[in-house]
Design an enzyme around this catalytic site. Structure first.
Site, PDB file in Angstrom:
ATOM      1  N   ARG A 167      44.660  48.314  67.110  1.00  0.00           N
ATOM      2  CA  ARG A 167      45.642  49.554  67.072  1.00  0.00           C
ATOM      3  C   ARG A 167      45.713  50.609  68.129  1.00  0.00           C
ATOM      4  O   ARG A 167      45.510  52.041  68.046  1.00  0.00           O
ATOM      5  CB  ARG A 167      44.968  50.279  65.748  1.00  0.00           C
ATOM      6  CG  ARG A 167      44.869  49.635  64.447  1.00  0.00           C
ATOM      7  CD  ARG A 167      46.351  49.024  64.086  1.00  0.00           C
ATOM      8  NE  ARG A 167      46.183  48.205  62.870  1.00  0.00           N
ATOM      9  CZ  ARG A 167      46.119  47.047  62.748  1.00  0.00           C
ATOM     10  NH1 ARG A 167      46.222  46.211  63.872  1.00  0.00           N
ATOM     11  NH2 ARG A 167      46.103  46.220  61.729  1.00  0.00           N
ATOM     12  N   SER A 216      47.844  53.573  55.754  1.00  0.00           N
ATOM     13  CA  SER A 216      46.533  53.103  55.976  1.00  0.00           C
ATOM     14  C   SER A 216      45.753  54.423  56.847  1.00  0.00           C
ATOM     15  O   SER A 216      46.282  54.761  58.094  1.00  0.00           O
ATOM     16  CB  SER A 216      46.251  51.800  56.795  1.00  0.00           C
ATOM     17  OG  SER A 216      44.906  51.740  56.858  1.00  0.00           O
ATOM     18  N   GLU A 286      43.243  56.199  62.038  1.00  0.00           N
ATOM     19  CA  GLU A 286      44.508  55.660  62.227  1.00  0.00           C
ATOM     20  C   GLU A 286      45.774  56.280  62.202  1.00  0.00           C
ATOM     21  O   GLU A 286      46.533  55.890  63.107  1.00  0.00           O
ATOM     22  CB  GLU A 286      44.698  54.065  61.350  1.00  0.00           C
ATOM     23  CG  GLU A 286      45.805  53.175  61.808  1.00  0.00           C
ATOM     24  CD  GLU A 286      45.646  51.981  60.764  1.00  0.00           C
ATOM     25  OE1 GLU A 286      46.930  51.253  60.666  1.00  0.00           O
ATOM     26  OE2 GLU A 286      44.509  51.354  60.254  1.00  0.00           O
TER      27      GLU A 286
END
Length: 293
Positions: A167, A216, A286
């Site tokens: 990520r 998320s 995130e």
């Protein structure tokens, strides 16, 4: 502000453009007419002004004080997906949704990018963040991309130059992804479609997709699932004002109606504190949190 051929709006509301439906306005919102318009604007813009790209606003908290400088949103001129004659590669604009990328690949018989169906963002966002789901990530399928740097320079980059980790990429601040080329493998359109349908059904069953959410919230720590750590810390359903930890999937935060960005972010920080106290694991955000408090 420099002259533009696209749309340049002062004090533009951003809340309607993000999934949480919260946050303050952009000082300036620029929707360029094309690549040349974007490049010329950035080259002429005061270098001291920050520039930040906005996609579909899914994995994002815009803070209540709004966004200083210029927010760039890539619209229809940057939303395209074209397949190559080789039958396995495709080039997509930075404003193209993951659904359009996956659907175009399906129709062309290109397998391997079905997971992009499940990423609620644009090519520009998931290339920058190495987006992923269901065991795959952008680093697995990206060949190269084209970015416009903060000074207006148009720069091609290979996947190896992006420094991908989980990520994360090494794209410089202010760089805007305007195009990306993906490579899949030959496949049967019916089988590809069936896999996309399976992914869509699994997401619908397990995630609060019809709520005001940011997707998320926290990265999965090595050896752990973020949702399991959050659940074990007793955070499922936890609230702060109108912000709530989803009861359906507790790695999702929700705006139940009138939550502020500050309440959503504070709830996320409370979750991090409780998880750290219960398990010793520090969750990393995130979701991007941007703007002024």
């Amino acid at each position: 502000m420099p002259q533009v051929r696209g749309r340049l709006t002062r004090s533009a509301p951003l809340a309607p453009l993000v999934w949480f439906k919260t946050g303050g306005p952009a000082d300036w919102l620029f929707e360029p007419a094309d690549v040349d318009d974007l490049s010329a604007f950035l080259a002429a813009l005061d270098p001291a002004l920050p520039v930040w790209p906005l996609g579909l606003g899914s994995n994002l908290i815009v803070r209540d004080g709004g966004m200083p400088g210029v927010t760039v949103r890539l619209g229809k001129p940057f939303a395209f997906a074209r397949t190559a004659d080789d039958g396995v590669t495709m080039t997509c604009g930075g404003g193209t949704s993951g659904i359009l990328v996956a659907s175009t690949a399906r129709d062309a018989g290109i397998a391997g990018v079905e997971f992009l169906r499940s990423i609620p963002g644009t090519v520009g966002g998931f290339v920058r963040m190495n987006g992923g789901a269901y065991g795959r990530e952008v680093a697995d399928v990206l060949i190269a991309c084209v970015v416009v740097l903060r000074d207006g320079t148009v720069k091609p980059m290979t996947v190896d130059q992006l420094g991908y980790t989980y990520r994360h990429s090494d794209l410089p601040d202010g760089a805007i992804v305007i195009e990306a080329t993906f490579r899949g493998t030959p496949g049967d359109p019916a089988a590809i479609g069936a896999e996309m349908d399976r992914i869509a059904a699994e997401r619908e069953a397990s995630q609060p997709l019809r709520s005001r959410t940011g997707g998320s919230t926290f990265k999965n720590p090595p050896g752990h699932k973020a949702w399991a750590l959050i659940d074990a810390a007793g955070c499922r359903g936890l609230t702060r004002g109108d912000a709530q930890v989803s009861e359906k999937h507790c790695n999702f935060l929700l705006n139940l109606g009138s939550a502020s960005s500050a309440e959503i972010e504070a709830l996320g920080e409370e979750v991090r504190e409780r998880v750290k106290a219960q398990s010793g694991v520090t969750l990393e955000w995130e979701i991007q949190r941007v703007g002024l408090k």
